[in-house]
Design an enzyme around this catalytic site. Structure first.
Site, mmCIF file in Angstrom:
data_model
loop_
_atom_site.group_PDB
_atom_site.id
_atom_site.type_symbol
_atom_site.label_atom_id
_atom_site.label_comp_id
_atom_site.label_asym_id
_atom_site.label_seq_id
_atom_site.Cartn_x
_atom_site.Cartn_y
_atom_site.Cartn_z
ATOM 1 N N LYS A 112 0.830 -1.215 0.000
ATOM 2 C CA LYS A 112 0.000 0.000 0.000
ATOM 3 C C LYS A 112 0.860 1.259 0.000
ATOM 4 O O LYS A 112 0.525 2.234 -0.665
ATOM 5 C CB LYS A 112 -0.967 -0.013 1.190
ATOM 6 C CG LYS A 112 -2.024 -1.097 1.038
ATOM 7 C CD LYS A 112 -3.181 -0.971 2.001
ATOM 8 C CE LYS A 112 -4.232 -2.018 1.636
ATOM 9 N NZ LYS A 112 -5.366 -2.049 2.551
ATOM 10 N N LYS A 195 -5.998 -11.040 -5.810
ATOM 11 C CA LYS A 195 -7.198 -11.136 -4.974
ATOM 12 C C LYS A 195 -8.209 -10.053 -5.311
ATOM 13 O O LYS A 195 -7.840 -8.949 -5.724
ATOM 14 C CB LYS A 195 -6.814 -11.090 -3.490
ATOM 15 C CG LYS A 195 -6.543 -9.722 -2.927
ATOM 16 C CD LYS A 195 -6.648 -9.688 -1.395
ATOM 17 C CE LYS A 195 -6.593 -8.225 -0.955
ATOM 18 N NZ LYS A 195 -6.973 -7.968 0.395
ATOM 19 N N LYS A 198 -10.999 -4.134 -2.723
ATOM 20 C CA LYS A 198 -11.640 -2.834 -2.882
ATOM 21 C C LYS A 198 -10.704 -1.844 -3.544
ATOM 22 O O LYS A 198 -11.080 -1.103 -4.428
ATOM 23 C CB LYS A 198 -11.989 -2.277 -1.502
ATOM 24 C CG LYS A 198 -13.410 -2.517 -1.086
ATOM 25 C CD LYS A 198 -13.623 -2.005 0.327
ATOM 26 C CE LYS A 198 -13.646 -3.149 1.305
ATOM 27 N NZ LYS A 198 -13.699 -2.755 2.699
HETATM 28 N N1 AQP Z 1 -10.381 -11.433 -1.969
HETATM 29 C C1 AQP Z 1 -10.573 -11.856 -0.727
HETATM 30 N N2 AQP Z 1 -10.750 -13.170 -0.487
HETATM 31 C C2 AQP Z 1 -10.942 -13.628 0.778
HETATM 32 N N3 AQP Z 1 -11.003 -12.821 1.860
HETATM 33 C C3 AQP Z 1 -10.841 -11.495 1.667
HETATM 34 N N4 AQP Z 1 -10.845 -10.445 2.514
HETATM 35 C C4 AQP Z 1 -10.622 -9.304 1.804
HETATM 36 N N5 AQP Z 1 -10.475 -9.605 0.503
HETATM 37 C C5 AQP Z 1 -10.608 -10.945 0.376
HETATM 38 C C6 AQP Z 1 -11.062 -10.540 3.954
HETATM 39 O O1 AQP Z 1 -12.102 -9.644 4.297
HETATM 40 C C7 AQP Z 1 -11.927 -9.263 5.657
HETATM 41 C C8 AQP Z 1 -12.144 -7.785 5.808
HETATM 42 O O2 AQP Z 1 -11.035 -7.130 5.264
HETATM 43 P P1 AQP Z 1 -10.713 -5.643 5.408
HETATM 44 O O3 AQP Z 1 -11.621 -4.919 6.265
HETATM 45 O O4 AQP Z 1 -9.246 -5.549 5.651
HETATM 46 O O5 AQP Z 1 -11.110 -5.290 3.995
HETATM 47 P P2 AQP Z 1 -10.297 -4.582 3.021
HETATM 48 O O6 AQP Z 1 -8.845 -4.690 3.330
HETATM 49 O O7 AQP Z 1 -10.936 -3.264 2.884
HETATM 50 O O8 AQP Z 1 -10.640 -5.469 1.812
HETATM 51 P P3 AQP Z 1 -9.808 -5.389 0.615
HETATM 52 O O9 AQP Z 1 -10.694 -5.482 -0.533
HETATM 53 O O10 AQP Z 1 -8.710 -6.380 0.740
HETATM 54 O O11 AQP Z 1 -9.291 -3.901 0.730
HETATM 55 P P4 AQP Z 1 -7.938 -3.365 0.295
HETATM 56 O O12 AQP Z 1 -7.984 -3.431 -1.170
HETATM 57 O O13 AQP Z 1 -7.986 -1.956 0.828
HETATM 58 O O14 AQP Z 1 -6.860 -4.180 0.917
HETATM 59 C C9 AQP Z 1 -10.532 -9.710 6.075
HETATM 60 O O15 AQP Z 1 -10.632 -10.833 6.914
HETATM 61 C C10 AQP Z 1 -9.886 -10.079 4.767
HETATM 62 O O16 AQP Z 1 -8.946 -11.125 4.924
#
Ligand code: AQP
Length: 332
Positions: A112, A195, A198
């Site tokens: 990030k 993966k 978001k």
């Molecule tokens: N692609 C995924 N497959 C399985 N599990 C996932 N999680 C996120 N993406 C996947 C799980 O969702 C939970 C919440 O995560 P978070 O609040 O950390 O969500 P996030 O980081 O906003 O989700 P993103 O999409 O992964 O965001 P970015 O892109 O900002 O990093 C966690 O338990 C996570 O493992």
């Protein structure tokens, strides 16, 4: 009963399919067997810049989505992280126990920060995993249901718990990650080797649970597959099809083998068309429920206040113990 803690960030306009299948679905199931604590982690959300009004709205919207997905506020303590000040308080204590080099090795930060540029990335983004450790250790959680991307952070949490216990006396339960193999990583529909995320997925690779179901259906139908025909689960050579089968299986409770058998002799088009329908049937009632929670914000806020009260009972005890171990003079 064993304890469970997990959290989700109030970022983005909606949870996505990866959040649900990788994490929240397990949160719901674990309510039957464990004492469960679930939070909307707004302190984590501000590690990147947030618009205050939007953040407030998304915090409620996250809680509404959790309720609509099956988090039961009578069985789980459902709360907002900033309502329980012990998270930030223990976070500081743990930051002082974490090596700079140790924190620097966290791959999520590196990813990030490199995207934002090191000057723009906040110190909060750097210490994010330590705050996450505080979230978990405050509740003496035995298990933490998360997706595969959180494994390294969980490892850090375990190290910090063990180090503190060893130096200052047994204070924290050392938690285990609870990562369900089949759905631990849901992939981007347009790039099935990375993966679903978001922040990193393109619009067409990401299924948001609150978007127009027709749009989701279209994304499924145009998911990237390969040039073959046969619907078989082969994560290495047919990553796109494997991802669709994983999603299909998780949403219907039909096994992968059953699905392979059902699509024998049919092509990818049939698989996608049917999965699109399954998804629409899942998100349509979900969206109506989210809306009904959002229509009664006063009630939603009450649920969250009740959750925070329950959480604080446990969190304040753990923080007091940790403060005592550290050598802080108790207030008289
Ligand atoms: N692609 C995924 N497959 C399985 N599990 C996932 N999680 C996120 N993406 C996947 C799980 O969702 C939970 C919440 O995560 P978070 O609040 O950390 O969500 P996030 O980081 O906003 O989700 P993103 O999409 O992964 O965001 P970015 O892109 O900002 O990093 C966690 O338990 C996570 O493992």
């Amino acid at each position: 009963k064993l304890r469970v803690l997990s959290g989700i960030q109030p970022t983005g306009d909606s949870f996505h399919l990866g959040n649900y299948l990788g994490a929240v679905r397990q949160w719901v199931a674990l309510q039957d067997t464990h004492e469960t604590y679930y939070c909307v982690v707004d302190l984590h959300a501000i590690t990147v810049e947030q618009d205050p009004k939007v953040l407030r709205h998304r915090t409620r919207l996250s809680a509404a989505q959790l309720l609509a997905l099956g988090v039961d506020p009578d069985r789980s303590a459902l709360f907002v992280q900033s309502h329980v000040p012990e998270h930030a308080q223990l976070g500081w204590v743990l930051e002082c126990q974490t090596g700079f080099g140790e924190a620097s090795r966290m791959t999520q930060f590196k990813d990030k920060a490199s995207k934002q540029g090191t000057d723009r990335a906040s110190v909060g983004l750097f210490t994010y995993p330590v705050l996450q450790a505080a979230d978990i250790l405050l509740y003496q959680a035995n298990a933490v249901p998360v997706g595969e991307d959180q494994r390294q952070h969980l490892e850090l949490t375990r190290d910090l718990a063990q180090r503190f216990n060893k130096r200052l006396g047994k204070t924290f339960t050392v938690p285990e990650p609870y990562i369900v193999k089949g759905t631990a990583k849901i992939y981007d529909l347009q790039d099935p080797t990375s993966k679903m995320s978001k922040s990193a997925s393109t619009g067409n690779g990401l299924i948001e649970l609150l978007e127009d179901p027709k749009r989701s259906a279209k994304k499924i139908r145009s998911a990237v597959t390969d040039t073959g025909r046969e619907v078989v689960f082969d994560a290495e050579n047919k990553a796109g099809v494997a991802n669709l089968l994983t999603i299909y299986s998780a949403l219907t409770s039909r096994t992968i083998a059953e699905l392979e058998a059902a699509y024998e002799g049919k092509g990818y088009g049939d698989l996608k068309k049917d999965l699109a329908e399954v998804l629409v049937d899942f998100v349509t009632p979900f969206q109506a429920q989210v809306q009904s929670y959002m229509d009664d914000v006063a009630e939603l806020d009450k649920v969250l206040a009740r959750g925070a009260e329950r959480a604080r009972e446990v969190a304040s005890r753990t923080l007091a113990a940790a403060y005592d171990r550290i050598g802080f003079l108790p207030p008289s």
